[in-house]
Design a protein around this motif. Structure first.
Motif, PDB file in Angstrom:
ATOM      1  N   ALA A  55       0.819  -1.205   0.000  1.00 24.05           N
ATOM      2  CA  ALA A  55       0.000   0.000   0.000  1.00 24.05           C
ATOM      3  C   ALA A  55       0.857   1.260   0.000  1.00 24.05           C
ATOM      4  O   ALA A  55       0.563   2.235  -0.701  1.00 24.05           O
ATOM      5  CB  ALA A  55      -0.940  -0.003   1.207  1.00 24.05           C
ATOM      6  N   ALA A  56       1.928   1.254   0.789  1.00 23.11           N
ATOM      7  CA  ALA A  56       2.806   2.421   0.859  1.00 23.11           C
ATOM      8  C   ALA A  56       3.468   2.684  -0.490  1.00 23.11           C
ATOM      9  O   ALA A  56       3.559   3.834  -0.937  1.00 23.11           O
ATOM     10  CB  ALA A  56       3.858   2.214   1.944  1.00 23.11           C
ATOM     11  N   LEU A  57       3.942   1.625  -1.130  1.00 22.34           N
ATOM     12  CA  LEU A  57       4.597   1.803  -2.433  1.00 22.34           C
ATOM     13  C   LEU A  57       3.596   2.310  -3.469  1.00 22.34           C
ATOM     14  O   LEU A  57       3.907   3.208  -4.263  1.00 22.34           O
ATOM     15  CB  LEU A  57       5.220   0.484  -2.891  1.00 22.34           C
ATOM     16  N   TYR A  58       2.383   1.757  -3.452  1.00 24.15           N
ATOM     17  CA  TYR A  58       1.360   2.206  -4.390  1.00 24.15           C
ATOM     18  C   TYR A  58       1.005   3.676  -4.134  1.00 24.15           C
ATOM     19  O   TYR A  58       0.890   4.471  -5.071  1.00 24.15           O
ATOM     20  CB  TYR A  58       0.113   1.334  -4.254  1.00 24.15           C
ATOM     21  N   LEU A 112      14.736 -10.933  15.382  1.00 24.29           N
ATOM     22  CA  LEU A 112      15.152 -10.274  14.153  1.00 24.29           C
ATOM     23  C   LEU A 112      14.834  -8.794  14.191  1.00 24.29           C
ATOM     24  O   LEU A 112      13.846  -8.381  14.793  1.00 24.29           O
ATOM     25  CB  LEU A 112      14.448 -10.897  12.940  1.00 24.29           C
ATOM     26  N   SER A 113      15.654  -8.020  13.532  1.00 21.01           N
ATOM     27  CA  SER A 113      15.368  -6.600  13.350  1.00 21.01           C
ATOM     28  C   SER A 113      14.822  -6.384  11.942  1.00 21.01           C
ATOM     29  O   SER A 113      15.311  -6.975  10.987  1.00 21.01           O
ATOM     30  CB  SER A 113      16.652  -5.782  13.529  1.00 21.01           C
ATOM     31  N   ASN A 114      13.795  -5.561  11.815  1.00 21.00           N
ATOM     32  CA  ASN A 114      13.305  -5.220  10.484  1.00 21.00           C
ATOM     33  C   ASN A 114      13.612  -3.759  10.141  1.00 21.00           C
ATOM     34  O   ASN A 114      12.931  -3.138   9.329  1.00 21.00           O
ATOM     35  CB  ASN A 114      11.810  -5.518  10.341  1.00 21.00           C
ATOM     36  N   GLU A 115      14.658  -3.238  10.761  1.00 24.08           N
ATOM     37  CA  GLU A 115      15.031  -1.843  10.526  1.00 24.08           C
ATOM     38  C   GLU A 115      15.357  -1.587   9.061  1.00 24.08           C
ATOM     39  O   GLU A 115      14.998  -0.558   8.492  1.00 24.08           O
ATOM     40  CB  GLU A 115      16.224  -1.462  11.414  1.00 24.08           C
ATOM     41  N   SER A 116      16.041  -2.547   8.423  1.00 22.58           N
ATOM     42  CA  SER A 116      16.407  -2.340   7.020  1.00 22.58           C
ATOM     43  C   SER A 116      15.182  -2.336   6.117  1.00 22.58           C
ATOM     44  O   SER A 116      15.212  -1.765   5.022  1.00 22.58           O
ATOM     45  CB  SER A 116      17.405  -3.401   6.557  1.00 22.58           C
ATOM     46  N   LEU A 117      14.085  -2.971   6.559  1.00 24.86           N
ATOM     47  CA  LEU A 117      12.846  -2.919   5.791  1.00 24.86           C
ATOM     48  C   LEU A 117      12.372  -1.474   5.666  1.00 24.86           C
ATOM     49  O   LEU A 117      11.993  -1.011   4.585  1.00 24.86           O
ATOM     50  CB  LEU A 117      11.769  -3.767   6.469  1.00 24.86           C
ATOM     51  N   GLY A 118      12.397  -0.752   6.789  1.00 22.62           N
ATOM     52  CA  GLY A 118      11.962   0.641   6.762  1.00 22.62           C
ATOM     53  C   GLY A 118      12.828   1.490   5.850  1.00 22.62           C
ATOM     54  O   GLY A 118      12.316   2.325   5.089  1.00 22.62           O
ATOM     55  N   GLU A 119      14.139   1.291   5.906  1.00 23.05           N
ATOM     56  CA  GLU A 119      15.034   2.055   5.043  1.00 23.05           C
ATOM     57  C   GLU A 119      14.788   1.727   3.583  1.00 23.05           C
ATOM     58  O   GLU A 119      14.820   2.603   2.713  1.00 23.05           O
ATOM     59  CB  GLU A 119      16.494   1.775   5.426  1.00 23.05           C
ATOM     60  N   TRP A 120      14.542   0.444   3.309  1.00 26.20           N
ATOM     61  CA  TRP A 120      14.294   0.004   1.927  1.00 26.20           C
ATOM     62  C   TRP A 120      13.018   0.639   1.383  1.00 26.20           C
ATOM     63  O   TRP A 120      12.987   1.137   0.249  1.00 26.20           O
ATOM     64  CB  TRP A 120      14.194  -1.513   1.897  1.00 26.20           C
ATOM     65  N   VAL A 121      11.955   0.659   2.170  1.00 23.55           N
ATOM     66  CA  VAL A 121      10.686   1.245   1.731  1.00 23.55           C
ATOM     67  C   VAL A 121      10.865   2.720   1.396  1.00 23.55           C
ATOM     68  O   VAL A 121      10.381   3.207   0.360  1.00 23.55           O
ATOM     69  CB  VAL A 121       9.604   1.071   2.816  1.00 23.55           C
ATOM     70  N   MET A 122      11.566   3.438   2.246  1.00 22.94           N
ATOM     71  CA  MET A 122      11.745   4.865   2.003  1.00 22.94           C
ATOM     72  C   MET A 122      12.634   5.124   0.797  1.00 22.94           C
ATOM     73  O   MET A 122      12.408   6.072   0.034  1.00 22.94           O
ATOM     74  CB  MET A 122      12.300   5.535   3.261  1.00 22.94           C
ATOM     75  N   SER A 123      13.635   4.268   0.594  1.00 25.10           N
ATOM     76  CA  SER A 123      14.508   4.424  -0.566  1.00 25.10           C
ATOM     77  C   SER A 123      13.756   4.172  -1.864  1.00 25.10           C
ATOM     78  O   SER A 123      13.859   4.947  -2.824  1.00 25.10           O
ATOM     79  CB  SER A 123      15.692   3.456  -0.444  1.00 25.10           C
ATOM     80  N   SER A 125      10.426   4.160  -2.385  1.00 24.05           N
ATOM     81  CA  SER A 125       9.279   5.047  -2.584  1.00 24.05           C
ATOM     82  C   SER A 125       9.687   6.496  -2.810  1.00 24.05           C
ATOM     83  O   SER A 125       8.927   7.278  -3.389  1.00 24.05           O
ATOM     84  CB  SER A 125       8.347   4.969  -1.374  1.00 24.05           C
ATOM     85  N   GLY A 126      10.872   6.862  -2.334  1.00 28.24           N
ATOM     86  CA  GLY A 126      11.295   8.257  -2.404  1.00 28.24           C
ATOM     87  C   GLY A 126      10.607   9.133  -1.387  1.00 28.24           C
ATOM     88  O   GLY A 126      10.671  10.370  -1.472  1.00 28.24           O
ATOM     89  N   CYS A 127       9.957   8.529  -0.399  1.00 27.53           N
ATOM     90  CA  CYS A 127       9.218   9.280   0.629  1.00 27.53           C
ATOM     91  C   CYS A 127       9.732   8.909   2.014  1.00 27.53           C
ATOM     92  O   CYS A 127       9.824   7.726   2.338  1.00 27.53           O
ATOM     93  CB  CYS A 127       7.721   8.977   0.559  1.00 27.53           C
ATOM     94  N   ARG A 128      10.036   9.902   2.811  1.00 30.16           N
ATOM     95  CA  ARG A 128      10.370   9.632   4.210  1.00 30.16           C
ATOM     96  C   ARG A 128       9.167   9.905   5.108  1.00 30.16           C
ATOM     97  O   ARG A 128       8.898   9.170   6.040  1.00 30.16           O
ATOM     98  CB  ARG A 128      11.574  10.462   4.664  1.00 30.16           C
ATOM     99  N   SER A 180       8.241   8.466  10.474  1.00 28.26           N
ATOM    100  CA  SER A 180       8.632   8.197   9.098  1.00 28.26           C
ATOM    101  C   SER A 180       7.749   7.112   8.498  1.00 28.26           C
ATOM    102  O   SER A 180       7.109   6.341   9.222  1.00 28.26           O
ATOM    103  CB  SER A 180      10.097   7.754   9.022  1.00 28.26           C
ATOM    104  N   LEU A 181       7.724   7.065   7.176  1.00 30.40           N
ATOM    105  CA  LEU A 181       7.010   6.008   6.469  1.00 30.40           C
ATOM    106  C   LEU A 181       7.613   4.653   6.791  1.00 30.40           C
ATOM    107  O   LEU A 181       6.893   3.661   6.979  1.00 30.40           O
ATOM    108  CB  LEU A 181       7.070   6.273   4.960  1.00 30.40           C
ATOM    109  N   GLY A 182       8.929   4.602   6.871  1.00 33.14           N
ATOM    110  CA  GLY A 182       9.588   3.338   7.182  1.00 33.14           C
ATOM    111  C   GLY A 182       9.174   2.785   8.524  1.00 33.14           C
ATOM    112  O   GLY A 182       8.959   1.582   8.673  1.00 33.14           O
ATOM    113  N   LEU A 183       9.041   3.654   9.513  1.00 36.37           N
ATOM    114  CA  LEU A 183       8.634   3.203  10.841  1.00 36.37           C
ATOM    115  C   LEU A 183       7.213   2.654  10.810  1.00 36.37           C
ATOM    116  O   LEU A 183       6.906   1.653  11.470  1.00 36.37           O
ATOM    117  CB  LEU A 183       8.723   4.360  11.839  1.00 36.37           C
TER     118      LEU A 183
END
Length: 310
Positions: A55-58, A112-123, A125-128, A180-183
């Motif tokens: 949904a965020a990417l769309y 597990l940490s999903n921190e890199s998921l948030g960074e990936w989504v923002m990268s 999508s171009g949206c923070r 942030s969107l990633g969070l």
């Protein structure tokens, strides 16, 4: 006689959780936006867990077929899941459960940490910020201490969600504008005990599927008149109980099924492909097959949707 043209119905889509089955969401969206009828393009979008990611990417303007391409490029434990917690972290987590009388060292409540998921989504999508998205968007998380449904959105939509009537008054709801969107995506997809609990603004957030697996009500609260609800089932269902986790998975499915059915009952168009419950929630190799499944099942319902929008 009132000759004023009728206002155009506002279409929204609510994408449910289900791990790697989320590629089906991209297929559903592709069937809508590629049809050529602009009325079929969702203008409001909500998501839970993997649904929040799609949904965020769309909402950021990433095309559904690009979502499929990105999924093929992602490595499960590298870009999405993040690094595995150290042995010491895992030890403290387990020891604190087995010996609760001993002092516990503060730490993340998950392996597990999903921190890199948030960074990936923002990268990608171009949206923070959530307010940078092109469409109204909300993600669902669960406040694990208080059992609340938490709707995460941009500041521009927070008041609307706070003022919306509660379809399920028995489930307390709060509205959060995350940093942030990633969070927001990380919190919505933080499967408890697997991923770290997301601590933010005094809340302890885990996967939104425990509060609203298919966020139809949230989509309508955002402003949609017509809502498509897309369910990916829950966990994989096993017809034969050969291993202990088979019984656990099936029990989990039985417990959450009524909530999914209730959510889909609120949708104007409910999508849940037959047999989806037997698809793996971790197999990224099935991306193309799931995409095509979503595309086909949505195509079959386009005439129904046109009738609702007329």
């Amino acid at each position: 006689m009132n000759m004023q043209p009728q206002a155009r119905s506002r279409l929204g889509i609510a994408l449910g959780g289900g791990g790697a089955r989320g590629f089906l969401h991209a297929g559903v969206l592709a069937a809508l936006v590629e049809d050529g009828d602009s009325r079929l393009t969702p203008q409001y979008v909500t998501g839970t867990s993997i649904g929040s990611l799609v949904a965020a990417l769309y909402a950021a303007g990433v095309s559904p077929r690009r979502v499929l391409e990105l999924g093929r490029e992602v490595t499960w434990l590298g870009d999405v899941v993040g690094k595995i917690a150290t042995v010491k972290d895992a030890f403290w987590d387990v020891a604190g459960r087995v010996f609760p009388f001993r002092a516990r060292r503060p730490g993340r409540a998950g392996f597990l940490s999903n921190e890199s998921l948030g960074e990936w989504v923002m990268s990608v999508s171009g949206c923070r910020s959530l307010d940078e998205l092109k469409l109204p968007f909300a993600a669902v998380a669960t406040e694990v201490r208080r059992g609340e449904r938490v709707l995460m959105c941009g500041a521009a939509h927070a008041d609307k969600l706070r003022a919306a009537p509660r379809v399920t008054p028995s489930v307390p709801t709060s509205v959060l504008v995350p940093e942030s969107l990633g969070l927001a995506v990380r919190a919505s997809a933080a499967v408890p005990s697997v991923f770290a609990v997301i601590e933010t603004q005094g809340l302890a957030l885990v996967d939104g599927g425990f509060a609203e697996q298919v966020p139809v009500a949230a989509c309508r609260a955002l402003g949609a008149d017509i809502v498509i609800g897309v369910s990916l089932g829950i966990v994989e269902v096993f017809p034969q109980i050969d291993l202990p986790h088979h019984a656990l998975a099936n029990s989990f499915h039985i417990g959450m099924r009524p909530a999914i059915d209730a959510a889909l009952a609120l949708a104007d168009i409910a999508i849940e492909p037959q047999g989806i419950e037997h698809a793996s929630v971790v197999d990224l190799g099935a991306a193309s097959r799931l995409f095509e499944m979503g595309f086909a099942v949505m195509k079959e319902r386009l005439d129904d949707l046109r009738g609702l929008l007329s």
